[in-house]
Design a protein around this motif. Structure first.
Motif, short mmCIF file in Angstrom:
data_model
loop_
_atom_site.label_atom_id
_atom_site.label_comp_id
_atom_site.label_asym_id
_atom_site.label_seq_id
_atom_site.Cartn_x
_atom_site.Cartn_y
_atom_site.Cartn_z
N UNK A 48 -15.61 -3.94 3.08
CA UNK A 48 -14.55 -4.37 2.17
C UNK A 48 -14.63 -3.63 0.84
N UNK A 49 -15.86 -3.41 0.35
CA UNK A 49 -16.02 -2.66 -0.90
C UNK A 49 -15.53 -1.23 -0.73
N UNK A 50 -15.88 -0.61 0.39
CA UNK A 50 -15.43 0.76 0.67
C UNK A 50 -13.91 0.82 0.78
N UNK A 51 -13.33 -0.18 1.43
CA UNK A 51 -11.88 -0.23 1.55
C UNK A 51 -11.22 -0.40 0.19
N UNK A 52 -11.81 -1.23 -0.65
CA UNK A 52 -11.27 -1.44 -2.00
C UNK A 52 -11.29 -0.14 -2.80
N UNK A 53 -12.39 0.61 -2.69
CA UNK A 53 -12.49 1.88 -3.39
C UNK A 53 -11.45 2.87 -2.89
N UNK A 54 -11.28 2.93 -1.57
CA UNK A 54 -10.29 3.83 -0.99
C UNK A 54 -8.87 3.45 -1.39
N UNK A 55 -8.61 2.15 -1.43
CA UNK A 55 -7.28 1.68 -1.81
C UNK A 55 -6.98 2.00 -3.27
N UNK A 56 -7.99 1.90 -4.13
CA UNK A 56 -7.80 2.24 -5.55
C UNK A 56 -7.51 3.72 -5.72
N UNK A 57 -8.19 4.56 -4.93
CA UNK A 57 -7.89 5.99 -4.98
C UNK A 57 -6.44 6.25 -4.57
N UNK A 58 -5.98 5.52 -3.56
CA UNK A 58 -4.61 5.67 -3.13
C UNK A 58 -3.62 5.26 -4.20
N UNK A 147 -5.94 7.44 3.44
CA UNK A 147 -6.37 6.51 4.50
C UNK A 147 -5.30 5.50 4.88
N UNK A 148 -4.05 5.96 4.88
CA UNK A 148 -2.98 5.11 5.38
C UNK A 148 -2.58 3.96 4.48
N UNK A 149 -2.65 4.14 3.18
CA UNK A 149 -2.22 3.08 2.26
C UNK A 149 -0.71 2.90 2.28
N UNK A 150 -0.26 1.71 1.93
CA UNK A 150 1.16 1.40 1.91
C UNK A 150 1.59 1.02 0.49
N UNK A 151 2.63 1.67 0.01
CA UNK A 151 3.16 1.35 -1.32
C UNK A 151 3.92 0.03 -1.25
N UNK A 152 3.43 -0.98 -1.96
CA UNK A 152 4.06 -2.30 -1.91
C UNK A 152 4.85 -2.65 -3.18
N UNK A 153 4.60 -1.93 -4.27
CA UNK A 153 5.36 -2.15 -5.50
C UNK A 153 5.46 -0.84 -6.27
N UNK A 154 6.67 -0.58 -6.79
CA UNK A 154 6.92 0.64 -7.55
C UNK A 154 7.88 0.27 -8.66
N UNK A 155 7.41 0.42 -9.91
CA UNK A 155 8.20 -0.11 -11.01
C UNK A 155 8.14 0.79 -12.24
N UNK A 156 9.31 1.25 -12.75
CA UNK A 156 9.31 1.96 -14.03
C UNK A 156 9.11 0.98 -15.17
N UNK A 157 8.35 1.38 -16.18
CA UNK A 157 8.07 0.51 -17.30
C UNK A 157 8.29 1.25 -18.61
N UNK A 158 8.32 0.48 -19.70
CA UNK A 158 8.56 1.07 -21.02
C UNK A 158 7.44 2.03 -21.38
N UNK A 159 7.73 2.93 -22.29
CA UNK A 159 6.72 3.89 -22.70
C UNK A 159 6.48 4.99 -21.69
N UNK A 160 7.51 5.28 -20.87
CA UNK A 160 7.41 6.36 -19.87
C UNK A 160 6.29 6.11 -18.87
#
Length: 251
Positions: A48-58, A147-160
């Motif tokens: 789970x820790x390894x998966x968390x690290x990989x997901x953060x890289x994604x 490693x096959x990550x899925x984009x679940x949220x994509x949001x433009x925000x203030x400050x570019x």
């Protein structure tokens, strides 16, 4: 009678010893089960820790790649919005009445020098949202490459800024651990910002005409130029603008 008492005492002692032996065996068995369970739990936790690290890289890669793509589109849209128009300079009419006809004819070729470019500046920020929308496929692509990550949220925000969430799940690799936890998953977030350089100013270079003029933008992080014919952007120094507009990653 005495012999019978001895046998009864021996039987009670043996029964007590057998009971104690049984208790020890059960204790050892329970301890073994706990150790095995803890080992399996640790193996799953490590995965789970390894998966968390990989997901953060994604998530980091998705946010950064989207910001890079949006930056180029954003700067180009901003530069295309820059407009200029010829403006006649005030002339000194004193002494004109004393000119001869020959002098007036010689000055006809100098009429163009009596005009300068009046630049109508448009700030870059209003063009950010549209550029972010065009960069979403890049974010999804880079999330999947890690490693096959899925984009679940994509949001433009203030400050570019661009904020993303990435989810990744997989089956537990450990055969023993999969009996208890068949699959594991993780979610990570990241935000990338395209930083507008401090002290940004843009103005046409001297000597330009409406048929061909150059816009120079200067900031604390250097300068870059864009080239125009009329009010149409012909080309721009993309790498120079990118060096001014750096990308910062936040989590």
């Amino acid at each position: 009678m005495r012999t019978l008492r001895v046998h009864v005492g021996q039987l009670r002692q043996r029964t007590r010893e057998d009971g104690e032996t049984g208790q020890v065996a059960i204790g050892v068995l329970l301890t073994t089960v706990v150790v095995i369970a803890a080992t399996f739990a640790f193996m799953v936790f490590a995965e789970a820790v390894d998966l968390r690290s990989s997901t953060q890289k994604g998530a980091d890669a998705a946010a950064t790649s989207a910001a890079e793509t949006a930056r180029s589109t954003w700067i180009e849209a901003w530069l295309r919005a820059q407009k200029a128009s010829p403006q006649e300079l005030p002339s000194d009419d004193s002494g004109d009445n004393d000119r001869t006809d020959d002098e007036d004819e010689g000055d006809e070729d100098e009429d163009e020098e009596e005009f300068q470019l009046d630049h109508v500046y448009s700030p870059p920020e209003p063009f950010w949202a549209g550029s972010v929308a065009a960069a979403m496929p890049a974010a999804a692509d880079y999330a999947a490459k890690n490693d096959g990550g899925t984009l679940t949220r994509y949001l433009p925000e203030h400050g570019n800024r661009i904020s993303v969430d990435v989810h990744r799940s997989k089956e537990t690799s450990s055969r023993q651990g999969s009996r208890f936890v068949p699959s594991i998953g993780g979610d990570s977030s990241a935000t990338a910002q395209v930083v507008t350089p401090a002290g940004l100013t843009c103005a046409p270079l001297p000597g330009g005409m409406i048929e061909a003029w150059t816009l120079q933008c200067t900031s604390a992080k250097g300068s870059a130029r864009a080239y125009y014919t009329g009010n149409v952007l012909v080309s721009w120094e993309e790498s120079a603008f990118e060096r001014m507009y750096t990308i910062r990653l936040d989590r």
